[in-house]
Motif scaffolding. Structure first.
Motif, PDB file in Angstrom:
ATOM      1  N   MET A  82      25.252  27.170  47.134  1.00  0.00           N
ATOM      2  CA  MET A  82      24.738  28.073  46.951  1.00  0.00           C
ATOM      3  C   MET A  82      24.852  28.773  45.914  1.00  0.00           C
ATOM      4  O   MET A  82      25.561  29.083  45.129  1.00  0.00           O
ATOM      5  CB  MET A  82      24.647  29.113  48.649  1.00  0.00           C
ATOM      6  N   PRO A 116      20.009  32.030  48.347  1.00  0.00           N
ATOM      7  CA  PRO A 116      20.755  31.300  49.383  1.00  0.00           C
ATOM      8  C   PRO A 116      20.021  30.003  48.774  1.00  0.00           C
ATOM      9  O   PRO A 116      19.505  29.725  50.683  1.00  0.00           O
ATOM     10  CB  PRO A 116      20.771  32.197  51.233  1.00  0.00           C
ATOM     11  N   VAL A 131      25.009  40.745  52.624  1.00  0.00           N
ATOM     12  CA  VAL A 131      24.878  39.093  52.048  1.00  0.00           C
ATOM     13  C   VAL A 131      25.005  39.183  50.741  1.00  0.00           C
ATOM     14  O   VAL A 131      25.758  38.457  50.175  1.00  0.00           O
ATOM     15  CB  VAL A 131      23.426  38.776  52.574  1.00  0.00           C
ATOM     16  N   ARG A 147      14.973  25.824  55.205  1.00  0.00           N
ATOM     17  CA  ARG A 147      15.236  26.017  53.189  1.00  0.00           C
ATOM     18  C   ARG A 147      15.454  24.792  52.462  1.00  0.00           C
ATOM     19  O   ARG A 147      16.619  23.758  53.530  1.00  0.00           O
ATOM     20  CB  ARG A 147      16.293  26.564  53.078  1.00  0.00           C
ATOM     21  N   ASN A 187      22.747  28.367  60.427  1.00  0.00           N
ATOM     22  CA  ASN A 187      20.640  28.274  59.934  1.00  0.00           C
ATOM     23  C   ASN A 187      20.937  27.458  58.896  1.00  0.00           C
ATOM     24  O   ASN A 187      19.889  27.500  57.790  1.00  0.00           O
ATOM     25  CB  ASN A 187      20.088  29.269  60.785  1.00  0.00           C
TER      26      ASN A 187
HETATM   27  C1  LIG Z   1      23.123  33.349  53.446  1.00  0.00           C
HETATM   28  C2  LIG Z   1      22.759  33.000  54.506  1.00  0.00           C
HETATM   29  O1  LIG Z   1      22.158  31.948  53.946  1.00  0.00           O
HETATM   30  O2  LIG Z   1      22.706  33.655  55.652  1.00  0.00           O
HETATM   31  P1  LIG Z   1      22.117  32.826  57.260  1.00  0.00           P
HETATM   32  O3  LIG Z   1      22.770  31.844  57.160  1.00  0.00           O
HETATM   33  O4  LIG Z   1      22.885  34.303  58.422  1.00  0.00           O
HETATM   34  O5  LIG Z   1      20.785  32.717  56.675  1.00  0.00           O
END
Ligand SMILES: CC(=O)OP(=O)(O)O
Ligand SMILES: Nc1ncnc2c1ncn2[C@@H]1O[C@H](COP(=O)(O)OP(=O)(O)O)[C@@H](O)[C@H]1O
Ligand SMILES: [Mg+2]
Length: 421
Positions: A251, A255, A116, A264, A234
Motif C-alpha cells: 500500500m 490504502p 489508519v 479497491r 477487505n
Molecule cells: C487500511 C485498510 O485498508 O484498512 P481496512 O482493511 O480495515 O479497510
C-alpha cells in the motif's frame, strides 16, 4: 470478523470476580468507514472481557453483535438504525454497561484507537492531545475512508471519559522503517516533498503482530527471520519484513495501491485516471469512487466476499473465476517481488479474513512456486483451524503458515505499555 486466536484467552466469570481493583483494562476501538469493532481486555492477565461489532452504520438497519466473554453469557445480536459513529459508540457503551463493564469503570486504564493514517510523524503509539488530533485530521485527504471514522471514535470516547488517556495506534507506524528507496516514488522530488507524497503503508499493526507470531511458530527470534506477510481482509496488503523490520509494503500514499481488494483496484497504470477524465468526462471524485469502492473483486464480478466467489466458481461462473484468478495473480507477483527484495525468505504468512479462511486462495497463490522454494502441503492447507499453523510440505525451503491476526490485542498491548510505563 477475523477469528481471534492470539495469546489472549476468554475470561470466565470466576476470573472476572477475582480481577484486581486497579486500572488494568483497555478498551480498543477499531472504527472503520461503516463499522466499529471493539474489545475490552484486561491486560493484567491478557484476558478478553468483551468483544463486539457494530456494522452497516448509516444504513437503514444496522447490526450490533456483542459477546459478553467475562460473564460467559450468550452472544447478543440486535438490529436497529444507527445513523453515525457517535450513535455506534453509544450502542457499544450500552452493551458494555449491560455486562457491568461500563466506560465509567475505575478499572479502565486507557482507550486504544486504531488510526489508519499517521503520516510520517508517528512511529509508535501516541497519547492523543489536541495537537495529535489536529494532525490526524490533516491527514483525512489521504485516508478519506478511514481517518474521519477514527476521529469520531476518538472525540466520542474523549467526551465520555475525558480523564482517561486516549492512545492512537497507527496503521502506518510499523512501515516507518522502510528504506528511502522503497518508500519514495520516482516522482519529481520537489512536488513529492511539498505534498508529502510517499509510500506510507497500512495494516502495520497486523503486519507487526503476524511477523512476530510467525517467528514464534518457527521457534526463532523475530530478529533472525525474514517473512512475507499477506494480510488479506477487505483491504489487503503485503509486506516484506526483515528481522522484524518492514522493508517494503504494497500500500502507498493511501490504502488503494497494491493487491486486488474487495472493492479497491490495487495497482493500475495511473494514466487510467486521466484517460477516464478525458474520454469519459469523469470527475476526480468519480474516479476516486470507482477505484476505491467499485473496483477490485466487486468491480470484476459483483461480489466482494471471497466465500460467495468460491460458491459461484463451484457453479462454473466465469466472472467469479476470472476475478479469483486476477486476485491470485497479483498476490503471486508480490510474493516474487518480495522474495527478490528480501533475498532470503524464511516464511510466507497468510492472515486476515481471506488469508486465514480461504484454502483455495492459498493453494492457487502458492502453486508452482517451487523455484522460490515454496511447496504447499495440500492436506495441511485444507485443514481448518483457529491457531497459527504450518501449511507447507516438510521439503519446502520456505515455511508457509496461516497466522491469525489480532489487531485489537496488539493495539491493547501497545496502549497499555505506553500508559503503564
Ligand atoms: C487500511 C485498510 O485498508 O484498512 P481496512 O482493511 O480495515 O479497510
Ligand atoms: N470462510 C471464508 N472463506 C473465504 N473468505 C472468507 C471466509 N471468511 C471470511 N472471508 C473473507 O474475509 C473478508 C473480511 O476479512 P476481515 O479481515 O474481517 O476484513 P476487515 O477487517 O478488513 O473488515 C470477507 O470479505 C470475506 O471475503
Ligand atoms: Mg481488517
Amino acid at each position: 470478523m477475523t477469528a481471534n486466536a492470539g495469546p489472549a484467552t476468554d475470561a470466565t466469570a470466576a476470573a472476572q470476580a477475582d480481577a484486581p481493583a486497579e486500572a488494568t483494562q483497555v478498551l480498543v476501538l477499531n472504527s472503520g468507514s461503516s463499522s466499529v469493532k471493539y474489545q475490552l481486555l484486561d491486560m493484567a492477565d491478557s484476558t478478553r472481557l468483551a468483544t463486539g461489532l457494530v456494522e452497516r452504520i448509516g444504513e437503514e438497519t444496522s447490526r450490533v453483535t456483542h459477546a459478553p466473554l467475562a460473564t460467559g453469557g450468550a452472544k447478543r445480536e440486535r438490529e436497529q438504525p444507527i445513523a453515525d459513529h457517535e450513535e455506534a459508540l453509544r450502542a457499544v457503551t450500552e452493551e458494555l454497561t449491560a455486562d457491568g463493564l461500563g466506560l465509567d469503570s475505575p478499572k479502565l486504564a486507557a482507550i486504544g484507537h486504531r488510526v489508519v493514517h499517521g503520516g510520517q510523524r508517528f512511529s509508535g503509539p501516541t497519547v492523543i492531545d489536541r495537537e495529535v488530533l489536529a494532525e490526524i485530521e490533516r491527514l483525512i485527504p489521504v485516508a478519506p475512508l478511514h481517518n474521519p471514522a477514527n476521529i469520531t471514535g476518538i472525540r466520542t470516547a474523549m467526551g465520555l471519559r475525558p480523564d482517561l488517556p486516549q492512545v492512537a495506534v497507527f496503521d502506518t507506524a510499523f512501515h516507518t522503517t522502510m528504506p528511502e528507496h522503497a518508500a519514495r516514488y520516482a516522482l519529481d522530488v520537489e512536488t513529492a516533498d511539498a505534498h508529502r507524497i510517499r509510500r506510507y503503508g497500512f495494516h502495520g499493526t497486523s503486519h507487526a503482530y503476524v511477523s512476530r507470531e510467525t517467528a514464534k511458530l518457527l521457534g526463532r527470534d523475530v530478529t533472525d527471520v525474514n517473512v512475507i506477510v499477506l494480510h488479506l481482509g477487505n483491504g489487503a496488503s503485503a509486506s516484506a519484513v526483515e528481522g522484524g523490520r518492514c522493508v517494503d509494503t504494497s500500500m502507498g500514499l493511501t490504502p488503494l495501491e497494491g493487491l486486488v481488494m474487495g472493492t479497491r483496484s490495487g495497482d493500475i497504470d495511473p494514466a487510467v485516471t486521466f484517460h477516464l477524465r478525458r474520454v469519459a468526462g469523469m470527475s476526480v471524485d468519480e474516479v476516486d469512487e470507482l477505484l476505491n469502492k467499485k473496483s477490485g473483486l466487486i468491480g470484476l464480478c459483483g461480489d466482494n466476499d471471497m466465500r460467495e466467489i468460491g460458491r459461484r466458481m463451484g457453479e462454473g461462473d466465469r466472472a467469479a473465476q476470472l476475478a479469483f484468478e486476477i486476485y491470485v495473480h497479483r498476490l503471486r507477483k508480490y510474493v516474487g517481488a518480495y522474495t527478490a527484495v528480501l533475498g532470503r525468505v524464511d516464511a510466507v504468512a497468510f492472515t486476515a479474513g481471506v488469508g486465514e479462511n480461504s484454502a483455495a486462495v492459498r493453494e492457487a497463490s502458492m502453486r508452482g512456486l517451487g523455484a522460490l522454494g515454496i511447496e504447499l502441503d495440500a492436506v495441511r492447507n485444507s485443514v481448518r483451524g483457529s491457531s497459527a499453523r504450518l501449511i507447507s510440505a516438510d521439503t519446502s525451503r520456505v515455511a508457509v503458515a496461516v497466522v491469525p491476526t489480532d489487531e485489537e490485542l496488539e493495539i491493547a498491548t501497545q496502549t497499555y505499555a505506553l500508559v503503564s510505563a
